[in-house]
Design a protein around this motif. Structure first.
Motif, PDB file in Angstrom:
ATOM      1  N   UNK A  25     -61.809 -56.573 -28.574  1.00 30.54           N
ATOM      2  CA  UNK A  25     -63.091 -56.707 -27.868  1.00 30.54           C
ATOM      3  C   UNK A  25     -62.906 -57.501 -26.578  1.00 30.54           C
ATOM      4  N   UNK A  26     -62.204 -58.616 -26.660  1.00 34.40           N
ATOM      5  CA  UNK A  26     -61.968 -59.435 -25.467  1.00 34.40           C
ATOM      6  C   UNK A  26     -61.185 -58.664 -24.417  1.00 34.40           C
ATOM      7  N   UNK A  27     -60.158 -57.955 -24.863  1.00 36.19           N
ATOM      8  CA  UNK A  27     -59.330 -57.179 -23.926  1.00 36.19           C
ATOM      9  C   UNK A  27     -60.153 -56.079 -23.249  1.00 36.19           C
ATOM     10  N   UNK A  28     -60.975 -55.386 -24.035  1.00 38.78           N
ATOM     11  CA  UNK A  28     -61.762 -54.285 -23.484  1.00 38.78           C
ATOM     12  C   UNK A  28     -62.921 -54.780 -22.620  1.00 38.78           C
ATOM     13  N   UNK A  29     -63.403 -55.977 -22.885  1.00 40.12           N
ATOM     14  CA  UNK A  29     -64.548 -56.530 -22.149  1.00 40.12           C
ATOM     15  C   UNK A  29     -64.143 -57.194 -20.845  1.00 40.12           C
ATOM     16  N   UNK A  30     -62.895 -57.606 -20.732  1.00 40.48           N
ATOM     17  CA  UNK A  30     -62.468 -58.375 -19.575  1.00 40.48           C
ATOM     18  C   UNK A  30     -62.758 -57.697 -18.228  1.00 40.48           C
ATOM     19  N   UNK A  31     -62.504 -56.395 -18.051  1.00 42.52           N
ATOM     20  CA  UNK A  31     -62.822 -55.786 -16.746  1.00 42.52           C
ATOM     21  C   UNK A  31     -64.319 -55.847 -16.414  1.00 42.52           C
ATOM     22  N   UNK A  32     -65.163 -55.641 -17.421  1.00 46.03           N
ATOM     23  CA  UNK A  32     -66.612 -55.726 -17.189  1.00 46.03           C
ATOM     24  C   UNK A  32     -67.023 -57.151 -16.847  1.00 46.03           C
ATOM     25  N   UNK A  33     -66.459 -58.109 -17.550  1.00 44.78           N
ATOM     26  CA  UNK A  33     -66.757 -59.517 -17.275  1.00 44.78           C
ATOM     27  C   UNK A  33     -66.343 -59.860 -15.848  1.00 44.78           C
ATOM     28  N   UNK A  34     -65.141 -59.447 -15.466  1.00 45.39           N
ATOM     29  CA  UNK A  34     -64.641 -59.738 -14.118  1.00 45.39           C
ATOM     30  C   UNK A  34     -65.517 -59.081 -13.038  1.00 45.39           C
ATOM     31  N   UNK A  35     -65.898 -57.834 -13.264  1.00 42.94           N
ATOM     32  CA  UNK A  35     -66.744 -57.120 -12.293  1.00 42.94           C
ATOM     33  C   UNK A  35     -68.090 -57.833 -12.121  1.00 42.94           C
ATOM     34  N   UNK A  36     -68.698 -58.210 -13.222  1.00 48.47           N
ATOM     35  CA  UNK A  36     -69.988 -58.890 -13.127  1.00 48.47           C
ATOM     36  C   UNK A  36     -69.829 -60.280 -12.509  1.00 48.47           C
ATOM     37  N   UNK A  37     -68.755 -60.990 -12.849  1.00 47.07           N
ATOM     38  CA  UNK A  37     -68.524 -62.314 -12.265  1.00 47.07           C
ATOM     39  C   UNK A  37     -68.325 -62.209 -10.753  1.00 47.07           C
TER      40      UNK A  37
END
Length: 174
Positions: A25-37
């Motif tokens: 989950x963390x690995x798959x979520x990281x690009x979305x987190x980075x984009x939103x950040x």
């Protein structure tokens, strides 16, 4: 952002504490987190800090999430609040991270109910806030594109967007 797993059972496993599922989950979520950040934080270093802090919060608190469908909203709120806290640190304002309880309350609500409430919150906005909010957050237009199409200054547009989002938050916390 959609739930990062095509299989609801994988998300449920992560919520249930399965270490492999949480790491996936963390690995798959990281690009979305980075984009939103990148959209929310002020500086590149804040983006990196926000990504790391968000991953840590998700890792520690995923078990508190009651519904897999609320993950995306919860994740966005964590990133948003982390970026705000980092921005406050730059200008010397005190941190206020106590609002994570509100995030958890929202995450427990059924997704269909959240969608209805968000739509009602947006609908309740004055038209000049609603228009800007929809163009930015739904249609994902850039600030420059919206300013040009509405013939507004960037500063006016940002003020309207900020106020519109604040009004939606207030509506959702009722």
């Amino acid at each position: 952002m959609s739930t990062p797993f095509s299989s609801p059972s994988m998300m449920e496993a992560a919520i249930g504490g399965d270490a492999d599922a949480i790491l996936a989950l963390l690995k798959m979520s990281q690009p979305d987190i980075r984009r939103y950040a990148r959209r929310t934080c002020r500086t590149t270093s804040d983006v990196e800090d926000a990504v790391q802090e968000t991953l840590w919060i998700v890792y520690r608190r995923i078990g508190r999430l009651r519904r897999a469908g609320a993950f995306s909203l919860w994740l966005f709120q964590i990133v948003h609040r982390t970026c705000l806290r980092l921005a406050k640190q730059h200008i010397g304002l005190p941190d206020d991270v106590s609002s994570l309880e509100n995030d958890m309350q929202l995450s427990k609500r059924p997704e269909s109910e959240l969608r209805i409430d968000i739509a009602a919150a947006i609908q309740s906005l004055p038209s000049h806030y609603r228009q800007v909010l929809i163009l930015r957050d739904v249609d994902e237009m850039t600030i420059s594109e919206i300013a040009q199409s509405l013939e507004l200054t960037r500063e006016t547009l940002k003020a309207r967007l900020h106020r519109g989002r604040a009004l939606v938050r207030e509506y959702m916390m009722r």
